[in-house]
Design a protein around this motif. Structure first.
Motif, PDB file in Angstrom:
ATOM      1  N   LEU A  44      49.582  86.305 -77.495  1.00 44.29           N
ATOM      2  CA  LEU A  44      50.801  86.861 -78.075  1.00 44.29           C
ATOM      3  C   LEU A  44      50.726  86.840 -79.590  1.00 44.29           C
ATOM      4  CD1 LEU A  44      51.721  85.923 -75.158  1.00 44.29           C
ATOM      5  CD2 LEU A  44      54.004  85.740 -76.140  1.00 44.29           C
ATOM      6  N   GLN A  45      51.164  87.924 -80.193  1.00 43.59           N
ATOM      7  CA  GLN A  45      51.198  88.019 -81.647  1.00 43.59           C
ATOM      8  C   GLN A  45      52.644  88.056 -82.108  1.00 43.59           C
ATOM      9  OE1 GLN A  45      49.551  91.649 -83.310  1.00 43.59           O
ATOM     10  NE2 GLN A  45      49.120  90.641 -85.262  1.00 43.59           N
TER      11      GLN A  45
ATOM     12  N   SER B   1      43.495  79.845 -94.060  1.00 45.91           N
ATOM     13  CA  SER B   1      44.445  80.290 -93.046  1.00 45.91           C
ATOM     14  C   SER B   1      44.177  79.549 -91.731  1.00 45.91           C
ATOM     15  CB  SER B   1      44.329  81.801 -92.832  1.00 45.91           C
ATOM     16  OG  SER B   1      43.066  82.120 -92.329  1.00 45.91           O
ATOM     17  N   GLN B   2      45.185  79.563 -90.883  1.00 43.13           N
ATOM     18  CA  GLN B   2      45.074  78.841 -89.624  1.00 43.13           C
ATOM     19  C   GLN B   2      44.513  79.735 -88.530  1.00 43.13           C
ATOM     20  OE1 GLN B   2      48.003  79.395 -91.200  1.00 43.13           O
ATOM     21  NE2 GLN B   2      48.456  77.426 -92.192  1.00 43.13           N
ATOM     22  N   THR B   3      43.690  79.156 -87.686  1.00 48.63           N
ATOM     23  CA  THR B   3      43.176  79.883 -86.529  1.00 48.63           C
ATOM     24  C   THR B   3      43.242  78.975 -85.312  1.00 48.63           C
ATOM     25  OG1 THR B   3      40.912  79.208 -87.057  1.00 48.63           O
ATOM     26  CG2 THR B   3      41.610  81.378 -87.827  1.00 48.63           C
ATOM     27  N   ILE B   4      43.327  79.591 -84.170  1.00 49.94           N
ATOM     28  CA  ILE B   4      43.391  78.845 -82.912  1.00 49.94           C
ATOM     29  C   ILE B   4      42.374  79.426 -81.957  1.00 49.94           C
ATOM     30  CG2 ILE B   4      45.374  80.262 -82.212  1.00 49.94           C
ATOM     31  CD1 ILE B   4      46.300  77.861 -80.506  1.00 49.94           C
ATOM     32  N   HIS B   5      41.626  78.561 -81.330  1.00 52.01           N
ATOM     33  CA  HIS B   5      40.567  78.968 -80.422  1.00 52.01           C
ATOM     34  C   HIS B   5      40.832  78.425 -79.023  1.00 52.01           C
ATOM     35  CE1 HIS B   5      38.144  80.098 -83.948  1.00 52.01           C
ATOM     36  NE2 HIS B   5      38.531  78.958 -84.489  1.00 52.01           N
ATOM     37  N   GLN B   6      40.466  79.219 -78.050  1.00 54.95           N
ATOM     38  CA  GLN B   6      40.539  78.771 -76.667  1.00 54.95           C
ATOM     39  C   GLN B   6      39.237  79.136 -75.976  1.00 54.95           C
ATOM     40  OE1 GLN B   6      44.960  80.359 -75.829  1.00 54.95           O
ATOM     41  NE2 GLN B   6      44.079  79.243 -74.093  1.00 54.95           N
ATOM     42  N   TRP B   7      38.773  78.254 -75.121  1.00 57.60           N
ATOM     43  CA  TRP B   7      37.634  78.592 -74.288  1.00 57.60           C
ATOM     44  C   TRP B   7      37.671  77.798 -72.997  1.00 57.60           C
ATOM     45  CZ3 TRP B   7      37.044  76.007 -78.890  1.00 57.60           C
ATOM     46  CH2 TRP B   7      36.553  74.718 -78.848  1.00 57.60           C
ATOM     47  N   PRO B   8      37.081  78.408 -71.949  1.00 61.04           N
ATOM     48  CA  PRO B   8      36.445  79.722 -71.995  1.00 61.04           C
ATOM     49  C   PRO B   8      37.485  80.846 -72.000  1.00 61.04           C
ATOM     50  CG  PRO B   8      36.431  78.883 -69.766  1.00 61.04           C
ATOM     51  CD  PRO B   8      37.032  77.791 -70.619  1.00 61.04           C
ATOM     52  N   ALA B   9      37.038  82.058 -72.199  1.00 60.18           N
ATOM     53  CA  ALA B   9      37.943  83.204 -72.158  1.00 60.18           C
ATOM     54  C   ALA B   9      38.279  83.580 -70.725  1.00 60.18           C
ATOM     55  CB  ALA B   9      37.304  84.406 -72.863  1.00 60.18           C
ATOM     56  N   THR B  10      37.303  83.430 -69.848  1.00 62.32           N
ATOM     57  CA  THR B  10      37.484  83.771 -68.440  1.00 62.32           C
ATOM     58  C   THR B  10      36.820  82.704 -67.594  1.00 62.32           C
ATOM     59  OG1 THR B  10      37.392  86.116 -69.016  1.00 62.32           O
ATOM     60  CG2 THR B  10      37.121  85.558 -66.703  1.00 62.32           C
ATOM     61  N   TRP B  93      50.352  76.747 -81.239  1.00 64.79           N
ATOM     62  CA  TRP B  93      50.625  75.664 -82.189  1.00 64.79           C
ATOM     63  C   TRP B  93      51.806  76.040 -83.062  1.00 64.79           C
ATOM     64  CZ3 TRP B  93      50.534  76.208 -87.519  1.00 64.79           C
ATOM     65  CH2 TRP B  93      49.943  77.397 -88.006  1.00 64.79           C
ATOM     66  N   SER B  94      52.426  75.028 -83.601  1.00 62.38           N
ATOM     67  CA  SER B  94      53.503  75.264 -84.566  1.00 62.38           C
ATOM     68  C   SER B  94      53.533  74.103 -85.552  1.00 62.38           C
ATOM     69  CB  SER B  94      54.864  75.394 -83.868  1.00 62.38           C
ATOM     70  OG  SER B  94      55.295  74.134 -83.367  1.00 62.38           O
ATOM     71  N   PHE B 102      49.923  81.816 -81.046  1.00 60.58           N
ATOM     72  CA  PHE B 102      49.207  81.723 -79.789  1.00 60.58           C
ATOM     73  C   PHE B 102      47.720  81.998 -79.940  1.00 60.58           C
ATOM     74  CE2 PHE B 102      52.474  81.238 -76.520  1.00 60.58           C
ATOM     75  CZ  PHE B 102      53.609  81.422 -77.276  1.00 60.58           C
ATOM     76  N   GLY B 103      46.955  81.363 -79.064  1.00 61.87           N
ATOM     77  CA  GLY B 103      45.533  81.644 -78.968  1.00 61.87           C
ATOM     78  C   GLY B 103      45.280  82.868 -78.110  1.00 61.87           C
ATOM     79  N   PRO B 104      44.005  83.214 -77.936  1.00 61.69           N
ATOM     80  CA  PRO B 104      43.651  84.427 -77.188  1.00 61.69           C
ATOM     81  C   PRO B 104      43.790  84.280 -75.681  1.00 61.69           C
ATOM     82  CG  PRO B 104      41.683  83.311 -77.937  1.00 61.69           C
ATOM     83  CD  PRO B 104      42.832  82.577 -78.548  1.00 61.69           C
ATOM     84  N   GLY B 105      43.909  83.066 -75.174  1.00 61.11           N
ATOM     85  CA  GLY B 105      44.145  82.865 -73.758  1.00 61.11           C
ATOM     86  C   GLY B 105      42.879  82.683 -72.935  1.00 61.11           C
TER      87      GLY B 105
END
Lengths: 111, 111
Positions: A44-45, B1-10, B93-94, B102-105
């Motif tokens: 979500l953006q 800048s802030q970034t958020i990572h998630q893994w795995p993608a699938t 995150w907040s 939100f991350g990419p999921g």
């Protein structure tokens, strides 16, 4: 219970036409409100947020939203839709730490 | 800048197998961290949130657990997956209790 409601499940709009997505909230005090957009398979953006002050808030990608206390609404608008705006849109309200999301509105853009 | 990572993608996992999804945030300190699940055709459900290392609050009793071993790392786990655990898992995150990013999921399919 404090919540947000999105009455429209699906909206189809022609490219170049205006778009308005509805969001109604149910909060006792002035809520913190947000609009998010989600493209298929993506996260979500954040498009825009409202905390207080000016009731017309500007966001990214040409979107704006208007907070109307009298109508308990926080509708999202865009004057001219682009094909890339096809996505799912979520309204959300913040209650303490917790975001409560509406069910989402899917926007289809036709050529 | 802030970034958020998630893994795995699938991820495709059989019923009864364990699960570990990881989320990391860069560019901020002491964020609030959240795990959401988005089931097909449904909105977002908050599963867990954390305000600090080792501090986890569960929103919905279920087959999942969460841990925060480091300030900017949030892990979602299960000892034995159920079919009903399938869905799209989003980390967010907040800073304090304001807007969430939100991350990419991770798309989880339990077979």
């Amino acid at each position: 219970a404090q919540s947000v409601t999105q009455p429209d499940i699906h909206i189809t709009v022609s490219e170049g036409a205006s778009l308005e997505l509805r969001c109604n909230y149910s909060y006792g005090a002035t809520p913190y409100l947000f609009w998010y957009v989600q493209s298929p398979g993506q996260g979500l953006q954040l498009l825009l947020k409202y905390f207080s002050g000016d009731t017309l808030v500007q966001g990214i990608k040409g979107f704006e939203a208007e907070f109307k206390r009298s109508q308990s609404s926080f509708n999202l608008r865009k004057p001219s839709v682009h094909w890339s705006d096809a996505a799912e849109y979520f309204c959300a309200g913040l209650n303490d730490y917790k975001l409560s999301f509406g069910a989402g509105t899917t926007v289809t853009v036709r050529a | 800048s802030q970034t958020i990572h998630q893994w795995p993608a699938t991820l495709v996992q059989p019923v009864g197998s364990p699960l570990s999804l990881e989320c990391t945030v860069e560019g901020t300190s002491n964020p609030n961290l959240y795990w959401y699940r988005q089931a097909a055709g449904r909105g977002l459900q908050l599963l867990f949130y954390s305000v600090g290392i080792g501090q986890i609050s569960s929103e919905v009793p279920q087959n999942l657990s969460a841990s925060r071993p480091q300030d900017r790392q949030f892990i979602l786990s299960s000892k034995k997956l159920l079919l009903s655990d399938s869905g799209f898992y989003l980390c967010a995150w907040s800073v304090r209790n304001y807007e969430q990013y939100f991350g990419p999921g991770t798309r989880l399919t339990v077979t």
